[in-house]
Design a protein around this motif. Structure first.
Motif, PDB file in Angstrom:
ATOM      1  N   TYR A  19      81.966  -3.392 -28.840  1.00 50.73           N
ATOM      2  CA  TYR A  19      82.608  -4.687 -29.023  1.00 50.73           C
ATOM      3  C   TYR A  19      81.600  -5.834 -29.037  1.00 50.73           C
ATOM      4  O   TYR A  19      80.434  -5.675 -28.688  1.00 50.73           O
ATOM      5  CB  TYR A  19      83.587  -4.922 -27.872  1.00 50.73           C
ATOM      6  CG  TYR A  19      82.926  -5.524 -26.641  1.00 50.73           C
ATOM      7  CD1 TYR A  19      83.291  -6.780 -26.185  1.00 50.73           C
ATOM      8  CD2 TYR A  19      81.915  -4.846 -25.957  1.00 50.73           C
ATOM      9  CE1 TYR A  19      82.668  -7.349 -25.079  1.00 50.73           C
ATOM     10  CE2 TYR A  19      81.302  -5.396 -24.858  1.00 50.73           C
ATOM     11  CZ  TYR A  19      81.675  -6.653 -24.415  1.00 50.73           C
ATOM     12  OH  TYR A  19      81.057  -7.220 -23.333  1.00 50.73           O
ATOM     13  N   LEU A  20      82.107  -7.007 -29.420  1.00 42.72           N
ATOM     14  CA  LEU A  20      81.466  -8.287 -29.168  1.00 42.72           C
ATOM     15  C   LEU A  20      82.523  -9.208 -28.575  1.00 42.72           C
ATOM     16  O   LEU A  20      83.653  -9.273 -29.095  1.00 42.72           O
ATOM     17  CB  LEU A  20      80.900  -8.914 -30.447  1.00 42.72           C
ATOM     18  CG  LEU A  20      79.491  -8.513 -30.871  1.00 42.72           C
ATOM     19  CD1 LEU A  20      79.110  -9.244 -32.163  1.00 42.72           C
ATOM     20  CD2 LEU A  20      78.461  -8.849 -29.779  1.00 42.72           C
ATOM     21  N   GLU A  21      82.190  -9.911 -27.536  1.00 42.01           N
ATOM     22  CA  GLU A  21      83.174 -10.733 -26.835  1.00 42.01           C
ATOM     23  C   GLU A  21      83.750 -11.837 -27.720  1.00 42.01           C
ATOM     24  O   GLU A  21      84.925 -12.205 -27.583  1.00 42.01           O
ATOM     25  CB  GLU A  21      82.542 -11.349 -25.585  1.00 42.01           C
ATOM     26  CG  GLU A  21      83.527 -12.021 -24.664  1.00 42.01           C
ATOM     27  CD  GLU A  21      82.868 -12.505 -23.387  1.00 42.01           C
ATOM     28  OE1 GLU A  21      83.406 -12.219 -22.301  1.00 42.01           O
ATOM     29  OE2 GLU A  21      81.829 -13.188 -23.472  1.00 42.01           O
ATOM     30  N   ALA A  22      82.956 -12.358 -28.640  1.00 44.85           N
ATOM     31  CA  ALA A  22      83.432 -13.440 -29.498  1.00 44.85           C
ATOM     32  C   ALA A  22      84.443 -12.980 -30.539  1.00 44.85           C
ATOM     33  O   ALA A  22      85.156 -13.797 -31.127  1.00 44.85           O
ATOM     34  CB  ALA A  22      82.252 -14.121 -30.198  1.00 44.85           C
ATOM     35  N   SER A  23      84.544 -11.688 -30.757  1.00 40.77           N
ATOM     36  CA  SER A  23      85.420 -11.134 -31.782  1.00 40.77           C
ATOM     37  C   SER A  23      86.874 -11.101 -31.307  1.00 40.77           C
ATOM     38  O   SER A  23      87.192 -10.466 -30.292  1.00 40.77           O
ATOM     39  CB  SER A  23      84.970  -9.706 -32.139  1.00 40.77           C
ATOM     40  OG  SER A  23      85.998  -8.988 -32.782  1.00 40.77           O
ATOM     41  N   ALA A  24      87.756 -11.753 -32.049  1.00 40.23           N
ATOM     42  CA  ALA A  24      89.178 -11.739 -31.696  1.00 40.23           C
ATOM     43  C   ALA A  24      89.757 -10.323 -31.693  1.00 40.23           C
ATOM     44  O   ALA A  24      90.476  -9.957 -30.749  1.00 40.23           O
ATOM     45  CB  ALA A  24      89.963 -12.646 -32.640  1.00 40.23           C
ATOM     46  N   PRO A  25      89.495  -9.495 -32.701  1.00 41.01           N
ATOM     47  CA  PRO A  25      90.019  -8.129 -32.653  1.00 41.01           C
ATOM     48  C   PRO A  25      89.554  -7.346 -31.420  1.00 41.01           C
ATOM     49  O   PRO A  25      90.339  -6.598 -30.822  1.00 41.01           O
ATOM     50  CB  PRO A  25      89.494  -7.506 -33.948  1.00 41.01           C
ATOM     51  CG  PRO A  25      89.371  -8.665 -34.892  1.00 41.01           C
ATOM     52  CD  PRO A  25      88.880  -9.782 -34.021  1.00 41.01           C
ATOM     53  N   CYS A  26      88.311  -7.530 -31.028  1.00 40.25           N
ATOM     54  CA  CYS A  26      87.823  -6.852 -29.824  1.00 40.25           C
ATOM     55  C   CYS A  26      88.574  -7.333 -28.588  1.00 40.25           C
ATOM     56  O   CYS A  26      88.935  -6.539 -27.708  1.00 40.25           O
ATOM     57  CB  CYS A  26      86.327  -7.098 -29.643  1.00 40.25           C
ATOM     58  SG  CYS A  26      85.279  -6.317 -30.889  1.00 40.25           S
ATOM     59  N   ARG A  27      88.838  -8.613 -28.537  1.00 45.99           N
ATOM     60  CA  ARG A  27      89.534  -9.163 -27.363  1.00 45.99           C
ATOM     61  C   ARG A  27      90.991  -8.715 -27.289  1.00 45.99           C
ATOM     62  O   ARG A  27      91.544  -8.580 -26.196  1.00 45.99           O
ATOM     63  CB  ARG A  27      89.413 -10.681 -27.353  1.00 45.99           C
ATOM     64  CG  ARG A  27      88.015 -11.146 -26.963  1.00 45.99           C
ATOM     65  CD  ARG A  27      87.917 -12.644 -26.855  1.00 45.99           C
ATOM     66  NE  ARG A  27      87.567 -13.246 -28.135  1.00 45.99           N
ATOM     67  CZ  ARG A  27      88.355 -14.011 -28.864  1.00 45.99           C
ATOM     68  NH1 ARG A  27      89.590 -14.275 -28.456  1.00 45.99           N
ATOM     69  NH2 ARG A  27      87.936 -14.526 -30.005  1.00 45.99           N
ATOM     70  N   SER A  28      91.616  -8.468 -28.421  1.00 48.02           N
ATOM     71  CA  SER A  28      92.990  -7.949 -28.363  1.00 48.02           C
ATOM     72  C   SER A  28      93.006  -6.575 -27.706  1.00 48.02           C
ATOM     73  O   SER A  28      93.932  -6.247 -26.948  1.00 48.02           O
ATOM     74  CB  SER A  28      93.604  -7.902 -29.762  1.00 48.02           C
ATOM     75  OG  SER A  28      92.995  -6.914 -30.573  1.00 48.02           O
ATOM     76  N   VAL A  29      91.993  -5.777 -27.959  1.00 47.63           N
ATOM     77  CA  VAL A  29      91.876  -4.466 -27.313  1.00 47.63           C
ATOM     78  C   VAL A  29      91.617  -4.630 -25.816  1.00 47.63           C
ATOM     79  O   VAL A  29      92.211  -3.925 -24.986  1.00 47.63           O
ATOM     80  CB  VAL A  29      90.758  -3.632 -27.967  1.00 47.63           C
ATOM     81  CG1 VAL A  29      90.515  -2.338 -27.189  1.00 47.63           C
ATOM     82  CG2 VAL A  29      91.103  -3.326 -29.424  1.00 47.63           C
TER      83      VAL A  29
END
Length: 222
Positions: free
Chosen positions: A7-17
């Motif tokens: 992941y990358l923290e800035a990524s919205a898709p990653c944060r949804s997970v």
């Protein structure tokens, strides 16, 4: 065993997970994957995910990418009940529709406005793309006029995915929802219900906003 999340923290898709995992009590082993540095193009990563995008999970040798599919998988396998991804066919269909809306319209149109400036050196905002994004905001406002939440009368993974996107929009443009009171109210409601919201989403959204702000400031001074 914890599930590896690339992941990358800035990524919205990653944060949804990240939000979904926290809500269902799944421990994540976070593996930062810097796509700008090419971490996602390494042979060992492509073996897991030939699309070489983020996020990707490794659940004891089961590899899966695409955030919305991951969120559904986490609830299906680890959820104590089906609240976040209801099994009722009609409700699930609405959740799925909102997930596809987020992927193909809501977040996609945001990317068409801001990513050319942030990633491709564009020197101005595409006004046509901005108009299309405003249309996507209107769609979500309409959906939220039908239900308190994105798809039904309680929080689902559709909300988690859309919240990740919407919070990213807001961090990028503080006035973006000024004409959309239902989105504003929904966001505040979801923030209060999402476990460890600051850690799992807001911190990353703000990081994205700082990145976007640096790029946009160059337009303002041009």
């Amino acid at each position: 065993m914890p599930i590896d999340l690339y992941y990358l923290e800035a990524s919205a898709p990653c944060r949804s997970v990240m939000m979904t995992a926290k809500m269902v009590g799944v421990e994540l082993n976070l593996k930062k994957t810097d796509v700008m540095a090419g971490d996602n193009m390494k042979p060992e990563y492509i073996k897991m995910n030939p699309q070489h995008n983020i996020p990707t999970i490794d659940d004891d040798g089961f590899y899966l990418n695409e955030s919305r599919a991951i969120c559904a998988y986490l609830v299906n396998k680890y959820g104590k009940d089906d609240t976040l991804y209801p099994k009722d066919p009609k409700v699930r269909a609405l959740v799925d529709q909102r997930l596809y809306f987020d992927m193909g319209v809501f977040y996609h149109r945001f990317g068409l406005v801001y990513y050319p400036v942030m990633l491709k050196g564009a020197t101005k905002i595409d006004e046509s793309a901005m108009k299309d994004l405003e249309g996507a905001l209107d769609f979500l406002e309409t959906f939220l006029g039908q239900n308190k939440y994105a798809a039904c009368d309680h929080l689902t993974i559709a909300d988690l995915s859309l919240v990740a996107s919407a919070s990213t929009f807001l961090a990028t443009n503080k006035t973006i929802f000024d004409k959309h009171p239902k989105i504003q109210s929904w966001l505040e409601t979801c923030k209060a219900e999402i476990t460890d919201y600051e850690e799992t989403n807001n911190r990353g959204a703000e990081a994205f906003g700082q990145w976007a702000g640096a790029a946009l400031s160059k337009l303002e001074s041009a």
